[in-house]
Design an enzyme around this catalytic site. Structure first.
Site, PDB file in Angstrom:
ATOM      1  N   ASP A   1      -7.026   4.457  -4.585  1.00 31.12           N
ATOM      2  CA  ASP A   1      -7.676   4.279  -3.271  1.00 31.12           C
ATOM      3  C   ASP A   1      -8.287   5.647  -2.963  1.00 31.12           C
ATOM      4  OD1 ASP A   1      -7.773   2.242  -0.829  1.00 31.12           O
ATOM      5  OD2 ASP A   1      -7.353   4.177   0.071  1.00 31.12           O
TER       6      ASP A   1
ATOM      7  N   LYS B   1       0.869  -1.181   0.000  1.00 38.15           N
ATOM      8  CA  LYS B   1       0.000   0.000   0.000  1.00 38.15           C
ATOM      9  C   LYS B   1       0.899   1.221   0.000  1.00 38.15           C
ATOM     10  CE  LYS B   1      -4.387   1.057   0.071  1.00 38.15           C
ATOM     11  NZ  LYS B   1      -5.536   0.317  -0.497  1.00 38.15           N
TER      12      LYS B   1
HETATM   13  P1  NDP Z   1     -12.816   7.771  -2.707  1.00 35.01           P
HETATM   14  O1  NDP Z   1     -11.758   8.754  -2.526  1.00 35.01           O
HETATM   15  O2  NDP Z   1     -13.397   7.553  -4.061  1.00 35.01           O
HETATM   16  O3  NDP Z   1     -14.030   8.070  -1.706  1.00 35.01           O
HETATM   17  C1  NDP Z   1     -13.806   8.116  -0.340  1.00 35.01           C
HETATM   18  C2  NDP Z   1     -15.096   8.507   0.340  1.00 35.01           C
HETATM   19  O4  NDP Z   1     -14.958   8.338   1.742  1.00 35.01           O
HETATM   20  C3  NDP Z   1     -15.459   9.951   0.112  1.00 35.01           C
HETATM   21  O5  NDP Z   1     -16.847  10.092   0.102  1.00 35.01           O
HETATM   22  C4  NDP Z   1     -14.844  10.637   1.325  1.00 35.01           C
HETATM   23  O6  NDP Z   1     -15.456  11.839   1.686  1.00 35.01           O
HETATM   24  C5  NDP Z   1     -15.107   9.599   2.383  1.00 35.01           C
HETATM   25  N1  NDP Z   1     -14.110   9.752   3.460  1.00 35.01           N
HETATM   26  C6  NDP Z   1     -12.760   9.671   3.350  1.00 35.01           C
HETATM   27  N2  NDP Z   1     -12.182   9.910   4.532  1.00 35.01           N
HETATM   28  C7  NDP Z   1     -13.199  10.148   5.382  1.00 35.01           C
HETATM   29  C8  NDP Z   1     -13.233  10.448   6.747  1.00 35.01           C
HETATM   30  N3  NDP Z   1     -12.099  10.561   7.479  1.00 35.01           N
HETATM   31  N4  NDP Z   1     -14.456  10.615   7.317  1.00 35.01           N
HETATM   32  C9  NDP Z   1     -15.598  10.503   6.587  1.00 35.01           C
HETATM   33  N5  NDP Z   1     -15.611  10.222   5.275  1.00 35.01           N
HETATM   34  C10 NDP Z   1     -14.430  10.042   4.688  1.00 35.01           C
HETATM   35  O7  NDP Z   1     -12.233   6.378  -2.133  1.00 35.01           O
HETATM   36  P2  NDP Z   1     -12.699   4.900  -2.423  1.00 35.01           P
HETATM   37  O8  NDP Z   1     -14.163   4.849  -2.616  1.00 35.01           O
HETATM   38  O9  NDP Z   1     -11.811   4.343  -3.451  1.00 35.01           O
HETATM   39  O10 NDP Z   1     -12.310   4.174  -1.053  1.00 35.01           O
HETATM   40  C11 NDP Z   1     -13.228   4.056   0.053  1.00 35.01           C
HETATM   41  C12 NDP Z   1     -12.768   2.942   0.966  1.00 35.01           C
HETATM   42  O11 NDP Z   1     -12.749   1.694   0.248  1.00 35.01           O
HETATM   43  C13 NDP Z   1     -11.370   3.094   1.555  1.00 35.01           C
HETATM   44  O12 NDP Z   1     -11.348   2.506   2.845  1.00 35.01           O
HETATM   45  C14 NDP Z   1     -10.508   2.245   0.623  1.00 35.01           C
HETATM   46  O13 NDP Z   1      -9.321   1.806   1.247  1.00 35.01           O
HETATM   47  C15 NDP Z   1     -11.465   1.085   0.373  1.00 35.01           C
HETATM   48  N6  NDP Z   1     -11.180   0.287  -0.809  1.00 35.01           N
HETATM   49  C16 NDP Z   1     -11.149   0.865  -2.056  1.00 35.01           C
HETATM   50  C17 NDP Z   1     -10.902   0.106  -3.170  1.00 35.01           C
HETATM   51  C18 NDP Z   1     -10.982   0.664  -4.541  1.00 35.01           C
HETATM   52  O14 NDP Z   1     -10.927  -0.127  -5.506  1.00 35.01           O
HETATM   53  N7  NDP Z   1     -11.114   1.976  -4.734  1.00 35.01           N
HETATM   54  C19 NDP Z   1     -10.591  -1.347  -3.057  1.00 35.01           C
HETATM   55  C20 NDP Z   1     -10.764  -1.871  -1.715  1.00 35.01           C
HETATM   56  C21 NDP Z   1     -11.014  -1.066  -0.652  1.00 35.01           C
HETATM   57  P3  NDP Z   1     -14.657  13.232   1.555  1.00 35.01           P
HETATM   58  O15 NDP Z   1     -14.734  13.577   0.097  1.00 35.01           O
HETATM   59  O16 NDP Z   1     -15.387  14.166   2.438  1.00 35.01           O
HETATM   60  O17 NDP Z   1     -13.244  12.979   2.022  1.00 35.01           O
END
Ligand code: NDP
Length: 451
Positions: free
Chosen positions: A172, A132
């Site tokens: 991510d 990562k």
């Molecule tokens: P994105 O950046 O596309 O979206 C992240 C979302 O989570 C946004 O809505 C963001 O809101 C919110 N978020 C982030 N940090 C916080 C926080 N501290 N408190 C509240 N909301 C928060 O990321 P992904 O959708 O790609 O990833 C989401 C999760 O899924 C992560 O845990 C990632 O590790 C996991 N994941 C992703 C994969 C992928 O293929 N993309 C694969 C496997 C797991 P805001 O805009 O306000 O920050």
């Protein structure tokens, strides 16, 4: 997270060393505790794993890279961020795992994610190691030109550690199509190689795979479908709460709707929206991906929705919850609220979104709980399919790719389900996923000697 009293001695000793060596890394300690706390039956069945020093080695990354990322913002000011890549394990294949750009990123977060990734990737059966990376850079409010300069500087250092047979990053949090384009472009320029397989999540026009964008969210819903299927139930007609509004959340909502359920929430770090008519995926994508605005903007444009500021969606009564934002976003009190409101299934779209107290509460209440390691493995599994297509210079269509994802999620579910039964914890997907993933890694480590 330092309580080792409930762990068998061999495991407790290793965990204490992890805590001492990584004293200021609570998320990493939490992730290690969760895995070590559930694999005692595996070690009992395989004393050779203990004798072979598997535990001592698997908790220590093969390599950790921390670097300076200097860049110049639009106002001409110098900015300095910190970059990370933790190459945790290459025993099953090249290092594989996403890059996260978020102000909260530090070594603890990257190590917890890299550690989880080892076992998740093992579960997919796709021959990929665990890693990562990322940076404490915050893309929110930055212009495209600033994001590009940052990505170019970041890759200016990281490129030397990457390669299609060495280490293959993906997106991510904060790293989507735009960032991946800039990062890949810079790698190509520096190395003078169009090495498609060195990055996954690429645009489908230039080497990306169909369904990679949708894969994590779709996969989490497929996993939930499998869990429900074991109990003769299905997705149709279910009310679903999803947190987050990024890549994972959007496509979890999309697939839930395709299967006849109604997803009624989405969120970001400012609060959540509830939409009794069901979240409009096109509008959510427009607001979050195109305009890069906050979720309250969705509620402003949608008469059936309202915005709840500063709160999380777990207070809404639903049958299925899919936390898809970030780590530790669902605590014990949230779990109690979901349980009181009759939640039946919780699947983790995000990595480690439920605190240990929340996980215990779900298990004690008999809620079907799908840990991220298994439930969100569809993303990285489809990344491995992207690598295969790049190596063979092929492009599979959407339908075939989705069928493959569906079948991989069925296999991941089966592996976790069967391991839970085999080790005496039927229906416990935490034990099942950790045991099945760990077994594969441990066998390979024993076979490859002390390295
Ligand atoms: P994105 O950046 O596309 O979206 C992240 C979302 O989570 C946004 O809505 C963001 O809101 C919110 N978020 C982030 N940090 C916080 C926080 N501290 N408190 C509240 N909301 C928060 O990321 P992904 O959708 O790609 O990833 C989401 C999760 O899924 C992560 O845990 C990632 O590790 C996991 N994941 C992703 C994969 C992928 O293929 N993309 C694969 C496997 C797991 P805001 O805009 O306000 O920050």
């Amino acid at each position: 997270m330092t309580d080792t009293s409930e762990l068998p001695a061999a495991i407790g000793d290793v965990y204490e060393t992890v805590v001492a060596r990584n004293a200021h890394e609570p998320e990493f300690q939490q992730a290690v505790h969760e895995v070590l706390g559930s694999i005692a039956p595996v070690l009992e069945a395989h004393p050779e794993f203990v004798d072979g020093g598997i535990l001592e080695r698997v908790v220590e990354p093969e390599r950790q890279i921390v670097f300076r990322v200097p860049w110049v913002d639009d106002a001409g000011r110098l900015q300095v961020n910190r970059g990370f890549r933790v190459q945790f394990s290459s025993v099953l294949g090249p290092y594989k795992g996403g890059l996260r750009f978020h102000p909260s990123v530090n070594l603890s977060i990257i190590k917890f994610l890299g550690f989880e990734q080892i076992f998740k990737n093992a579960l997919t059966g796709q021959g990929i190691g665990g890693a990562k990376g990322g940076s404490d850079f915050d893309p929110h409010g930055r212009s495209d030109a600033e994001v590009m300069r940052f990505c170019q500087s970041f890759m200016g250092e990281l490129y030397r550690h990457l390669g299609e047979h060495t280490d293959v990053p993906a997106g991510d949090i904060g790293v989507g199509a735009r960032e991946i384009g800039y990062l890949f472009g810079q790698y190509r320029k520096i190395t003078n190689r169009h090495e498609s397989g060195m990055f996954t999540g690429k645009g489908v026009q230039w080497g990306g795979a169909e369904v990679r964008t949708e894969a994590t969210g779709y996969g989490a819903v497929f996993f939930a479908q499998e869990m429900l299927g074991v109990h003769g139930d299905m997705f149709d007609g279910k009310r679903v709460a999803v947190s987050g509004s990024g890549n994972v959340a959007i496509y979890a909502i999309d697939k839930a709707h395709q299967l006849g359920a109604k997803a009624i929430t989405a969120s970001d770090s400012t609060g959540y929206v509830i939409d009794d008519a069901g979240i409009d995926v096109d509008l959510l994508r427009q607001v979050k991906e195109v305009e890069r605005a906050r979720v309250d903007e969705y509620a402003r444009r949608r008469p059936s929705a309202r915005f709840v500021e500063g709160r999380r969606p777990w207070e809404v009564a639903v049958d299925v919850a899919i936390p898809s934002a970030t780590q530790n976003e669902l605590d014990e009190a949230d779990a109690a609220a979901l349980i009181a409101n009759g939640v039946r299934v919780v699947v983790e779209g995000a990595n480690m979104p439920s605190t240990p107290g929340a996980v215990d509460a779900f298990r004690a209440a008999g809620v079907l709980f799908g840990p991220g390691k298994a439930a969100n493995a569809g993303g990285v599994a489809t990344s491995a399919l992207e690598m295969s297509q790049n190596a063979a210079r092929q492009r599979w269509n959407f339908e075939d790719s989705e069928r493959k994802l569906r079948s991989i999620m069925r296999d991941v579910h089966h592996s976790a389900f069967a391991a839970a039964e085999r080790y005496g914890h039927p229906g416990d997907y935490v034990v099942g996923a950790n045991s099945a993933g760990f077994e594969r890694v441990a066998h390979a480590m024993l076979a490859q000697g002390v390295i």
